[in-house]
Design a protein around this motif. Structure first.
Motif, short mmCIF file in Angstrom:
data_model
loop_
_atom_site.label_atom_id
_atom_site.label_comp_id
_atom_site.label_asym_id
_atom_site.label_seq_id
_atom_site.Cartn_x
_atom_site.Cartn_y
_atom_site.Cartn_z
N GLN A 8 35.66 -4.86 -21.33
CA GLN A 8 36.76 -4.91 -21.53
C GLN A 8 38.02 -3.53 -21.78
O GLN A 8 38.88 -4.09 -22.52
N THR A 9 37.56 -3.01 -20.63
CA THR A 9 38.05 -1.42 -21.67
C THR A 9 39.71 -1.67 -21.85
O THR A 9 39.92 -1.03 -21.70
N SER A 57 42.04 14.05 -15.10
CA SER A 57 43.62 14.21 -14.52
C SER A 57 43.97 14.25 -16.00
O SER A 57 43.36 13.88 -16.89
N LEU A 58 44.59 14.55 -16.47
CA LEU A 58 46.01 14.67 -17.26
C LEU A 58 47.43 13.24 -17.53
O LEU A 58 47.81 12.49 -16.08
N ARG A 59 47.29 12.69 -18.58
CA ARG A 59 47.94 12.02 -19.16
C ARG A 59 49.61 12.01 -19.40
O ARG A 59 48.90 12.78 -20.68
N ILE A 60 50.33 12.42 -18.73
CA ILE A 60 51.39 13.42 -19.36
C ILE A 60 52.23 12.99 -19.84
O ILE A 60 52.78 11.61 -18.94
N ASP A 74 38.19 9.71 -23.21
CA ASP A 74 36.70 10.81 -22.45
C ASP A 74 36.11 10.09 -21.86
O ASP A 74 35.22 11.16 -20.79
N ALA A 75 35.89 8.86 -22.18
CA ALA A 75 34.89 8.14 -21.28
C ALA A 75 35.84 7.92 -19.51
O ALA A 75 34.95 8.37 -18.24
N ALA A 76 37.09 8.16 -19.29
CA ALA A 76 37.62 8.39 -17.71
C ALA A 76 37.86 9.63 -17.71
O ALA A 76 38.06 9.47 -16.04
N GLY A 77 37.66 10.63 -18.03
CA GLY A 77 37.65 11.92 -17.82
C GLY A 77 39.09 12.33 -17.77
O GLY A 77 39.49 13.12 -17.01
#
Length: 179
Positions: A23-24, A137-140, A102-105
């Motif tokens: 459920q993350t 990837s980056l979350r921008i 971090d877990a999702a990269g």
């Protein structure tokens, strides 16, 4: 990242539970709403920290306010009230977000530009710089800064990549004065 050790511990425990239960994603979404509620309503935090209100009343209030939230979050809020750590909610959300990223990269990035970036520009920045920081990837978060004149400035954690025209002009100025 928060400097609160307590927030880190509670966030890690919540993250491990959410991950164990698969459920993350939903927990993260609910936590973002929870953070917004606490940031937008400072009185809520003050009320929940008040010694005049019993622990039972505080829990009832939280259950009523966040009745649609994930049960893991409601249980975490209950523990925070019991331990007199409800003031750590916003930091807990930030820490949980860091663990999930971090877990999702994924890494959080702030991109300063003179105009809004298109989806293609954001994607190409994400692809190019994610490898440099060892992420997928980056979350921008695009921030408009007209002082850059042109180009972009990218901040990922404590790293800054500056290819703005204003920075290039400043470097040129230093080189000319130094020569």
């Amino acid at each position: 990242m928060s400097q609160s050790v307590a927030a880190q511990r509670y966030a890690l425990a919540l993250f491990e539970l959410a991950q164990k239960n698969g459920q993350t994603g939903p927990v993260l979404e609910d936590l973002q709403e929870l953070k917004k509620a606490f940031q937008d309503n400072e009185q809520l935090g003050h009320l929940l920290e008040s010694p005049r209100l019993s622990v039972t009343k505080k829990k009832e209030l939280l259950t009523d306010l966040f009745k649609g939230a994930n049960p893991l979050i409601l249980n975490t809020l209950s523990v925070l009230v019991d331990r007199k750590r409800i003031n750590e909610v916003v930091h807990l959300v930030d820490e949980f977000n860091a663990y999930a990223n971090d877990a999702a990269g994924v890494a959080e990035a702030k991109v300063y530009s003179t105009r809004s970036l298109t989806d293609d520009e954001s994607q190409s920045i994400s692809t190019a710089f994610a490898r440099k920081v060892g992420k997928q990837s980056l979350r921008i978060d695009n921030i408009i800064d007209p002082n850059l004149i042109g180009g972009v400035r990218l901040q990922i954690g404590n790293r800054i990549y500056d290819s703005s025209v204003s920075a290039k002009l400043e470097r040129l100025k230093r080189d000319l004065i130094g020569s």
